[in-house]
Design an enzyme around this catalytic site. Structure first.
Site, mmCIF file in Angstrom:
data_model
loop_
_atom_site.group_PDB
_atom_site.id
_atom_site.type_symbol
_atom_site.label_atom_id
_atom_site.label_comp_id
_atom_site.label_asym_id
_atom_site.label_seq_id
_atom_site.Cartn_x
_atom_site.Cartn_y
_atom_site.Cartn_z
ATOM 1 N N LYS A 41 -8.946 4.960 -19.484
ATOM 2 C CA LYS A 41 -9.450 6.020 -21.049
ATOM 3 C C LYS A 41 -8.499 5.482 -21.327
ATOM 4 O O LYS A 41 -7.693 4.208 -21.554
ATOM 5 C CB LYS A 41 -9.753 6.934 -20.427
ATOM 6 C CG LYS A 41 -11.174 7.072 -19.244
ATOM 7 C CD LYS A 41 -12.490 6.277 -19.875
ATOM 8 C CE LYS A 41 -13.235 5.691 -18.519
ATOM 9 N NZ LYS A 41 -13.351 6.661 -17.917
ATOM 10 N N ASP A 48 -8.435 18.388 -15.173
ATOM 11 C CA ASP A 48 -9.163 16.332 -15.597
ATOM 12 C C ASP A 48 -8.576 16.018 -17.107
ATOM 13 O O ASP A 48 -8.906 16.766 -18.154
ATOM 14 C CB ASP A 48 -10.310 15.975 -15.312
ATOM 15 C CG ASP A 48 -10.724 14.750 -15.478
ATOM 16 O OD1 ASP A 48 -10.190 14.174 -16.482
ATOM 17 O OD2 ASP A 48 -11.608 14.279 -14.906
ATOM 18 N N ARG A 104 0.927 -1.144 0.125
ATOM 19 C CA ARG A 104 -0.220 0.325 -0.214
ATOM 20 C C ARG A 104 0.679 1.213 -0.073
ATOM 21 O O ARG A 104 0.217 1.956 -0.658
ATOM 22 C CB ARG A 104 -0.859 -0.155 1.356
ATOM 23 C CG ARG A 104 -1.472 1.327 1.814
ATOM 24 C CD ARG A 104 -2.915 1.114 2.681
ATOM 25 N NE ARG A 104 -2.998 0.465 3.565
ATOM 26 C CZ ARG A 104 -2.070 0.989 4.094
ATOM 27 N NH1 ARG A 104 -1.241 2.038 4.775
ATOM 28 N NH2 ARG A 104 -1.474 0.049 5.167
ATOM 29 N N TYR A 142 -17.824 14.992 -16.173
ATOM 30 C CA TYR A 142 -17.950 13.686 -15.755
ATOM 31 C C TYR A 142 -19.327 13.913 -14.909
ATOM 32 O O TYR A 142 -18.806 14.638 -13.713
ATOM 33 C CB TYR A 142 -16.587 13.667 -15.757
ATOM 34 C CG TYR A 142 -16.840 11.354 -14.997
ATOM 35 C CD1 TYR A 142 -17.916 10.558 -16.244
ATOM 36 C CD2 TYR A 142 -16.298 11.203 -14.114
ATOM 37 C CE1 TYR A 142 -18.481 8.843 -15.763
ATOM 38 C CE2 TYR A 142 -17.130 9.580 -13.893
ATOM 39 C CZ TYR A 142 -17.227 8.723 -14.068
ATOM 40 O OH TYR A 142 -17.497 8.018 -14.423
HETATM 41 C C1 LIG Z 1 -13.167 12.728 -17.550
HETATM 42 C C2 LIG Z 1 -13.584 11.080 -16.588
HETATM 43 N N1 LIG Z 1 -12.912 11.455 -14.984
HETATM 44 C C3 LIG Z 1 -12.499 10.849 -14.685
HETATM 45 C C4 LIG Z 1 -14.082 9.667 -14.755
HETATM 46 C C5 LIG Z 1 -13.187 8.814 -13.277
HETATM 47 O O1 LIG Z 1 -12.615 7.883 -13.416
HETATM 48 P P1 LIG Z 1 -12.321 6.044 -13.178
HETATM 49 O O2 LIG Z 1 -14.010 5.282 -14.144
HETATM 50 O O3 LIG Z 1 -11.286 5.586 -13.567
HETATM 51 O O4 LIG Z 1 -13.359 6.497 -11.997
HETATM 52 C C6 LIG Z 1 -13.978 9.597 -16.289
HETATM 53 C C7 LIG Z 1 -14.844 7.788 -16.099
HETATM 54 O O5 LIG Z 1 -15.702 7.968 -16.821
HETATM 55 C C8 LIG Z 1 -14.080 10.589 -17.078
HETATM 56 O O6 LIG Z 1 -14.608 9.930 -18.103
#
Ligand SMILES: Cc1ncc(COP(=O)(O)O)c(C=O)c1O
Length: 382
Positions: free
Chosen positions: A195, A170, A46, A98
């Protein structure tokens, strides 16, 4: 080193113990110590694991960051970033976020006393108006989901800094191959590595990258204290995926451009959202801020839900699925899938109607993707 060299080599020297060329999956929870206080840099997985460390070093290099931390998901990475906030703190966020990020803000952080204001992410002045002396972060996604709107990172970073706040970007949709927010003035980059970075739709993960020593110390403390770390195999899969990020993004961008061109002016398609299109309201910003325009294309079908359903059912190469950024092409209906959690009036206000279709354009042969879309459009709208 340059981008793809770092993607393949940063943090990935031959294994010191065995000479293994590829970073091994250190599938161990603990590390044997020679004597009290004498060990090889790892004690418990961890707190630190060599496979995860390799991924963290590589991702930091790709974003031009001095520090990188990997997490079990994108949302775990976001939670670590938000862990520096205390009751009374305020965040200004772009409204085109998101849905899971908004849920984290509103249903986890707000009950703990953190407040959020949402502004139009395309309007830099709106951020200035919303900032208060309690604002700690400005939080943006660019391009945003699902309408692929852009935020001017440099302008918003300057406004945030003038108000004593930090800018978090992000960078999941763009990836560091197309856009490096830290170089544009951002303080923190977060990723859903699930992604494009992982790239093969086979692993969930997240990352936080920064050049700020103080912030990194707090994120690293939280990573160990709260424990939302990826396992060694997940870290290894992500590291294997990221090696090809550069070549994959070139292919994603080329296919997306071809598809956006084909959709523009197609009968039954009323609007195409693609930053590479000269008709996109922020095309000039996209040219300035990004190396290319990304692999996502969103469009509006005339006719609403029934037409959209006919379109999705007719697809053969594209899969109707959530998520994005993998080598395979996916089609998604934001109103009933990724953004179903938003109240209908908010969806309508944000332009997420029943005919909206979001494509994550993969790296299959462009001609097959174009033929698939055309036959599905034919079935849906004639
Ligand atoms: C732009 C964006 N940020 C964060 C996330 C969250 O990521 P995770 O699904 O890996 O927790 C997503 C998920 O679809 C996303 O599209």
């Amino acid at each position: 080193m340059r981008f793809s060299t770092d993607a393949i080599h940063a943090g990935q020297e031959a294994d010191a113990a065995t000479g293994a060329t590829i970073v091994p999956i250190y599938q161990t929870s603990t590390f044997t110590q020679r004597g009290l206080g004498e060990h090889l840099g790892f004690e418990y997985s961890r707190s630190g694991n060599p496979t995860r460390r390799a991924l963290e070093t590589c991702l930091a290099a790709l974003e031009g960051a001095t520090h990188g931390l990997a997490f079990a998901s994108g949302l775990a990475a976001e939670t670590a970033t938000l862990s520096t906030l205390t009751p009374g703190d305020h965040v200004v966020a772009a409204d085109d976020l998101y849905g899971g990020t908004k849920r984290l803000f509103e249903q986890v952080l707000r009950p703990l006393g953190v407040t959020f204001s949402y502004v139009d992410g395309t309007d830099a002045d709106a951020f200035a108006d919303a900032l208060t002396p309690s604002s700690r972060y400005v939080w943006v996604e660019t391009p945003s989901n699902p309408l692929l709107r852009l935020t001017d990172v440099r302008a918003v970073a300057d406004l945030a800094h003038a108000a004593g706040a930090r800018l978090v970007v992000d960078n999941t949709f763009a990836t560091p191959f197309l856009q490096r927010p830290l170089e544009l003035g951002a303080d923190v980059v977060v990723h859903s590595t699930t992604k494009y970075i992982g790239g093969h739709s086979d692993v969930v993960g997240g990352a936080v990258l920064t050049n700020d020593d103080g912030l990194n110390e707090r994120f690293a403390f939280y990573q160990n204290a709260a424990g939302g770390v990826p396992g060694p195999f997940d870290a290894w899969l992500t590291l294997r995926g990221v090696k090809t990020l550069g070549v994959r993004m070139v292919a994603h961008c080329a296919n997306a451009r071809a598809i956006a061109n084909a959709l523009e002016g197609r009968r039954g398609v009323t609007r195409v959202h693609f930053p590479g299109s000269v008709a996109h309201p922020q095309h000039e910003l996209a040219r300035r801020q990004m190396r290319d325009f990304g692999g996502m294309v969103t469009f509006e079908l005339a006719g609403g839900l029934d037409t959209a359903d006919r379109f999705f059912r007719a697809l053969r190469v594209f899969s109707l699925a959530e998520s994005l950024g993998g080598v395979e092409s996916l089609a998604c209906h934001p109103a009933s899938m990724t953004h179903a959690g938003l109240p209908e009036e908010e969806r309508t206000r944000r332009g997420i109607g029943p005919g909206l279709v979001r494509l994550s354009v993969g790296i299959e042969d462009a001609a097959d993707l174009l033929e698939d879309l055309e036959q599905a459009l034919e079935a849906a709208v004639g």
